[in-house]
Every structure is written in C-alpha cells, then in structure tokens.
Design a protein around this motif. Structure first.
Motif, PDB file in Angstrom:
ATOM      1  N   TRP A  37      -2.066 -11.628 -10.112  1.00  0.00           N
ATOM      2  CA  TRP A  37      -2.409 -11.451  -8.699  1.00  0.00           C
ATOM      3  C   TRP A  37      -1.369 -10.571  -8.004  1.00  0.00           C
ATOM      4  O   TRP A  37      -1.718  -9.658  -7.245  1.00  0.00           O
ATOM      5  N   LEU A  38      -0.066 -10.814  -8.262  1.00  0.00           N
ATOM      6  CA  LEU A  38       0.988  -9.999  -7.654  1.00  0.00           C
ATOM      7  C   LEU A  38       0.915  -8.556  -8.144  1.00  0.00           C
ATOM      8  O   LEU A  38       1.141  -7.622  -7.362  1.00  0.00           O
ATOM      9  N   TYR A  39       0.612  -8.348  -9.407  1.00  0.00           N
ATOM     10  CA  TYR A  39       0.513  -6.999  -9.955  1.00  0.00           C
ATOM     11  C   TYR A  39      -0.551  -6.188  -9.219  1.00  0.00           C
ATOM     12  O   TYR A  39      -0.305  -5.074  -8.776  1.00  0.00           O
ATOM     13  N   PHE A  40      -1.730  -6.769  -9.084  1.00  0.00           N
ATOM     14  CA  PHE A  40      -2.804  -6.024  -8.428  1.00  0.00           C
ATOM     15  C   PHE A  40      -2.541  -5.869  -6.935  1.00  0.00           C
ATOM     16  O   PHE A  40      -2.925  -4.857  -6.346  1.00  0.00           O
ATOM     17  N   ASP A  41      -1.862  -6.807  -6.320  1.00  0.00           N
ATOM     18  CA  ASP A  41      -1.515  -6.686  -4.909  1.00  0.00           C
ATOM     19  C   ASP A  41      -0.511  -5.559  -4.697  1.00  0.00           C
ATOM     20  O   ASP A  41      -0.659  -4.733  -3.784  1.00  0.00           O
ATOM     21  N   GLU A  42       0.517  -5.486  -5.529  1.00  0.00           N
ATOM     22  CA  GLU A  42       1.511  -4.410  -5.416  1.00  0.00           C
ATOM     23  C   GLU A  42       0.895  -3.063  -5.768  1.00  0.00           C
ATOM     24  O   GLU A  42       1.223  -2.042  -5.159  1.00  0.00           O
ATOM     25  N   LYS A  43       0.007  -3.034  -6.749  1.00  0.00           N
ATOM     26  CA  LYS A  43      -0.655  -1.786  -7.117  1.00  0.00           C
ATOM     27  C   LYS A  43      -1.492  -1.258  -5.954  1.00  0.00           C
ATOM     28  O   LYS A  43      -1.493  -0.057  -5.673  1.00  0.00           O
ATOM     29  N   LYS A  44      -2.148  -2.158  -5.261  1.00  0.00           N
ATOM     30  CA  LYS A  44      -2.950  -1.768  -4.105  1.00  0.00           C
ATOM     31  C   LYS A  44      -2.057  -1.210  -2.997  1.00  0.00           C
ATOM     32  O   LYS A  44      -2.393  -0.222  -2.342  1.00  0.00           O
ATOM     33  N   LEU A  46       0.874   0.283  -3.399  1.00  0.00           N
ATOM     34  CA  LEU A  46       1.380   1.587  -3.820  1.00  0.00           C
ATOM     35  C   LEU A  46       0.319   2.672  -3.642  1.00  0.00           C
ATOM     36  O   LEU A  46       0.638   3.811  -3.277  1.00  0.00           O
ATOM     37  N   GLN A  47      -0.926   2.343  -3.898  1.00  0.00           N
ATOM     38  CA  GLN A  47      -1.996   3.335  -3.743  1.00  0.00           C
ATOM     39  C   GLN A  47      -2.226   3.687  -2.278  1.00  0.00           C
ATOM     40  O   GLN A  47      -2.625   4.788  -1.960  1.00  0.00           O
ATOM     41  N   ARG A  48      -1.939   2.733  -1.358  1.00  0.00           N
ATOM     42  CA  ARG A  48      -2.077   3.011   0.060  1.00  0.00           C
ATOM     43  C   ARG A  48      -0.857   3.738   0.609  1.00  0.00           C
ATOM     44  O   ARG A  48      -0.878   4.252   1.705  1.00  0.00           O
ATOM     45  N   GLY A  49       0.232   3.770  -0.159  1.00  0.00           N
ATOM     46  CA  GLY A  49       1.436   4.474   0.246  1.00  0.00           C
ATOM     47  C   GLY A  49       2.362   3.669   1.126  1.00  0.00           C
ATOM     48  O   GLY A  49       3.169   4.217   1.860  1.00  0.00           O
ATOM     49  N   GLU A  50       2.276   2.387   1.049  1.00  0.00           N
ATOM     50  CA  GLU A  50       3.166   1.541   1.849  1.00  0.00           C
ATOM     51  C   GLU A  50       4.485   1.362   1.158  1.00  0.00           C
ATOM     52  O   GLU A  50       4.644   1.324   0.021  1.00  0.00           O
TER      53      GLU A  50
END
Length: 50
Positions: A37-44, A46-50
């Motif tokens: 869950w944390l992996y996909f949350d952080e990946k999301k 990074l893709q948004r550029g936060e």
C-alpha cells in the motif's frame, strides 16, 4: 495440519498456534500488505510531482 480450536475461548494466540503456515500468513498480512500500500501511494505521489 490445521486442528479445530478446542479452547473455550478462541483467542488469536490459539489460532496462531496452529502451525508455521498460519503464523507466516498472519505476519505477511501485517507486514507485506501495508508495504504494498505504501509503495503504490508513494509511486502515485512521485508521478504527480509532489
């Protein structure tokens, strides 16, 4: 392999005492699923550029 719970009150410890597979499944549920869950949350993020 898995025996019925014969305690008067089935506790989490009696369930975990069924065998190593039960303990493995329990620990993976506690550790691996939150990591996924944390992996996909952080990946999301990074893709948004936060």
């Amino acid at each position: 392999m898995i025996e019925p719970c014969t305690d008067v009150v089935c506790s989490i410890w009696s369930i975990l005492n069924q065998g190593p597979m039960t303990l493995t499944i329990f620990l993976h549920t506690l550790i691996v699923l939150p990591m996924v869950w944390l992996y996909f949350d952080e990946k999301k993020k990074l893709q948004r550029g936060e």
